[in-house]
Design an enzyme around this catalytic site. Structure first.
Site, PDB file in Angstrom:
ATOM      1  N   ASP A   1      50.409  38.665  31.653  1.00 46.23           N
ATOM      2  CA  ASP A   1      50.698  40.075  31.813  1.00 46.23           C
ATOM      3  C   ASP A   1      50.819  40.738  30.450  1.00 46.23           C
ATOM      4  O   ASP A   1      51.192  40.084  29.461  1.00 46.23           O
ATOM      5  CB  ASP A   1      52.004  40.267  32.589  1.00 46.23           C
ATOM      6  CG  ASP A   1      52.059  41.600  33.327  1.00 46.23           C
ATOM      7  OD1 ASP A   1      51.767  41.625  34.535  1.00 46.23           O
ATOM      8  OD2 ASP A   1      52.370  42.617  32.678  1.00 46.23           O
TER       9      ASP A   1
ATOM     10  N   ASP B   1      46.066  39.922  27.505  1.00 39.22           N
ATOM     11  CA  ASP B   1      45.273  41.108  27.799  1.00 39.22           C
ATOM     12  C   ASP B   1      43.930  40.626  28.332  1.00 39.22           C
ATOM     13  O   ASP B   1      43.135  40.046  27.586  1.00 39.22           O
ATOM     14  CB  ASP B   1      45.088  41.929  26.521  1.00 39.22           C
ATOM     15  CG  ASP B   1      44.223  43.166  26.719  1.00 39.22           C
ATOM     16  OD1 ASP B   1      43.692  43.367  27.822  1.00 39.22           O
ATOM     17  OD2 ASP B   1      44.074  43.929  25.748  1.00 39.22           O
TER      18      ASP B   1
ATOM     19  N   ASN C   1      44.475  38.706  39.638  1.00 36.16           N
ATOM     20  CA  ASN C   1      45.074  39.864  40.291  1.00 36.16           C
ATOM     21  C   ASN C   1      45.145  41.093  39.393  1.00 36.16           C
ATOM     22  O   ASN C   1      45.243  42.212  39.887  1.00 36.16           O
ATOM     23  CB  ASN C   1      46.483  39.487  40.772  1.00 36.16           C
ATOM     24  CG  ASN C   1      47.252  40.679  41.292  1.00 36.16           C
ATOM     25  OD1 ASN C   1      46.993  41.170  42.392  1.00 36.16           O
ATOM     26  ND2 ASN C   1      48.189  41.175  40.490  1.00 36.16           N
TER      27      ASN C   1
ATOM     28  N   TYR D   1      36.610  52.989  41.088  1.00 37.68           N
ATOM     29  CA  TYR D   1      37.410  51.862  41.563  1.00 37.68           C
ATOM     30  C   TYR D   1      36.639  51.060  42.605  1.00 37.68           C
ATOM     31  O   TYR D   1      36.590  49.824  42.557  1.00 37.68           O
ATOM     32  CB  TYR D   1      38.718  52.377  42.148  1.00 37.68           C
ATOM     33  CG  TYR D   1      39.657  51.296  42.634  1.00 37.68           C
ATOM     34  CD1 TYR D   1      40.348  50.505  41.727  1.00 37.68           C
ATOM     35  CD2 TYR D   1      39.846  51.068  43.990  1.00 37.68           C
ATOM     36  CE1 TYR D   1      41.212  49.504  42.170  1.00 37.68           C
ATOM     37  CE2 TYR D   1      40.708  50.080  44.437  1.00 37.68           C
ATOM     38  CZ  TYR D   1      41.378  49.301  43.515  1.00 37.68           C
ATOM     39  OH  TYR D   1      42.227  48.311  43.950  1.00 37.68           O
TER      40      TYR D   1
ATOM     41  N   LYS E   1      35.428  47.020  42.661  1.00 36.65           N
ATOM     42  CA  LYS E   1      35.859  46.074  43.687  1.00 36.65           C
ATOM     43  C   LYS E   1      34.680  45.549  44.500  1.00 36.65           C
ATOM     44  O   LYS E   1      34.696  44.405  44.968  1.00 36.65           O
ATOM     45  CB  LYS E   1      36.916  46.722  44.588  1.00 36.65           C
ATOM     46  CG  LYS E   1      38.238  46.977  43.870  1.00 36.65           C
ATOM     47  CD  LYS E   1      38.807  45.696  43.254  1.00 36.65           C
ATOM     48  CE  LYS E   1      40.149  45.912  42.611  1.00 36.65           C
ATOM     49  NZ  LYS E   1      40.739  44.656  42.066  1.00 36.65           N
TER      50      LYS E   1
ATOM     51  N   ALA F   1      48.421  49.488  49.564  1.00 40.31           N
ATOM     52  CA  ALA F   1      49.661  48.706  49.523  1.00 40.31           C
ATOM     53  C   ALA F   1      50.771  49.496  48.839  1.00 40.31           C
ATOM     54  O   ALA F   1      50.521  50.370  48.002  1.00 40.31           O
ATOM     55  CB  ALA F   1      49.427  47.391  48.799  1.00 40.31           C
TER      56      ALA F   1
ATOM     57  N   THR G   1      52.765  49.650  46.239  1.00 36.95           N
ATOM     58  CA  THR G   1      52.848  49.078  44.899  1.00 36.95           C
ATOM     59  C   THR G   1      53.265  50.159  43.905  1.00 36.95           C
ATOM     60  O   THR G   1      53.229  51.358  44.217  1.00 36.95           O
ATOM     61  CB  THR G   1      51.490  48.523  44.460  1.00 36.95           C
ATOM     62  OG1 THR G   1      50.545  49.616  44.397  1.00 36.95           O
ATOM     63  CG2 THR G   1      50.985  47.470  45.434  1.00 36.95           C
TER      64      THR G   1
END
Length: 256
Positions: A43, A59, A86, A151, A155, A184, A186
Site C-alpha cells: 500500500d 507503489d 486489488n 474506469y 476493468k 461497494a 468503500t
C-alpha cells in the site's frame, strides 16, 4: 493439493494483497488471515494497515517499488502462494472528460499495476503447491455504466487479461480468477457521494440500480476473493464471480 481439515484452509500459505490497508483490500487481508494465511499488504500508506499484517510501502505504478516489495515478502516468509491484485483508482466521465495523461495514469495503476505485481511474484508462485492470483475487477467490465468510460475500459482490460493469464499459467499450477464487485460501500464511493449535489439522493440511486437494493459490503467481496484464493477452489480458474446483488445478470420488474 489436498486439504487437512484439522487446519485452517490457508494455513502455511503466504498472500500478498495490494491496496490492502483500507476498504475492500483491508477486508480481503482480514479474511485471508482469518483462514490461516500470512498476509503481506502492499500500500502507498502501509501505516494504515492492520499491525498484524506485514505491511510494505509499494507503489504499483513503479516496477522497482513492486519488485522490492515482492523481494521483501519472499525474504520475510520464504514463499509466496497467493497474490490479490486489488489496488486501483476510480475515474469519472465520458471519453471527453479525461485527457491522454489521465487515461495513461489510470491504466498504469489499474492494469499495469497487476501486471507488475503478478510478474514479479511468478517465480515464487511457480514453486507453490497452491498458487492463486485473484484480480479485483468490476461490474463496469460487464455492464455499461454512465460516466465511467475510462474506469470501465481499464476493468474490461483486467477481465480479458485475467483470462489470458489463466490460460498461460494453468499448466504451471497457477490459477487466475477475478471478482467483479458491484457498487461497494468503500471510502472511494463515500468520497463520490460526498461530492454529489445531493448525497442522499445519489446513494439511493446507487442502491436502487443493484437488484438487491443496497450497496455491496467489502466483507462480501472479501469472501468471494477468499474462496477463489483457497486450495479448495483448485478446479476453478479463468472465471469471475460477480458480487453485485444481481446487477450483472438479473432483470427484475419494477416494484408496482
Amino acid at each position: 493439493m489436498t486439504s487437512d481439515t484439522t487446519q485452517p484452509e490457508l494455513a502455511d500459505l503466504v498472500a500478498i494483497v495490494t491496496g490492502g490497508a483500507s476498504g475492500i483490500g483491508a477486508a480481503i487481508a482480514e479474511r485471508l488471515a482469518s483462514k490461516g494465511a500470512q498476509v503481506a499488504v502492499f500500500d502507498l500508506n502501509p501505516d494504515a494497515a492492520d499491525p498484524k499484517h506485514f505491511a510494505v510501502p509499494v507503489d504499483v505504478s513503479d516496477d522497482a517499488s513492486v519488485r522490492a516489495g515482492v523481494a521483501a515478502v519472499a525474504e520475510r516468509f520464504g514463499r509466496i502462494d497467493i497474490v490479490i491484485n486489488n489496488a486501483g483508482i476510480g475515474a469519472q466521465g465520458t471519453i471527453e472528460a479525461n485527457g491522454d495523461e489521465e487515461w495513461h495514469r489510470v491504466y498504469d495503476i489499474n492494469v499495469l499495476g497487476l501486471v507488475r505485481v503478478s510478474r514479479a511474484a511468478l517465480p515464487w508462485l511457480r514453486q507453490s503447491p497452491a498458487a492463486a492470483i485473484v484480480n479485483t475487477c468490476s461490474i463496469a467490465a460487464t455492464a455499461g455504466l454512465p460516466e465511467r468510460a475510462l474506469y470501465s475500459a481499464t476493468k474490461g482490460a483486467v477481465l480479458s487479461l485475467s483470462q489470458a493469464m489463466a490460460a498461460d499459467h494453468l499448466r504451471e499450477g497457477i490459477r487466475v480468477n477475478t471478482v467483479n464487485p458491484g457498487t461497494a460501500d468503500t471510502p472511494w464511493v463515500q468520497r463520490l457521494l460526498g461530492s454529489a449535489a445531493d448525497p442522499a439522493a445519489e446513494r439511493a440511486a446507487l442502491e436502487a440500480r443493484q437488484p438487491h437494493g443496497r450497496l455491496v459490503s467489502a466483507d462480501e467481496v472479501a469472501a468471494a476473493v477468499a474462496y477463489l484464493a483457497s486450495p479448495l477452489a483448485g478446479s476453478t480458474t479463468g472465471t469471475s464471480i460477480a458480487v453485485d446483488g444481481g446487477m450483472q445478470g438479473l432483470r427484475l420488474r419494477p416494484i408496482a
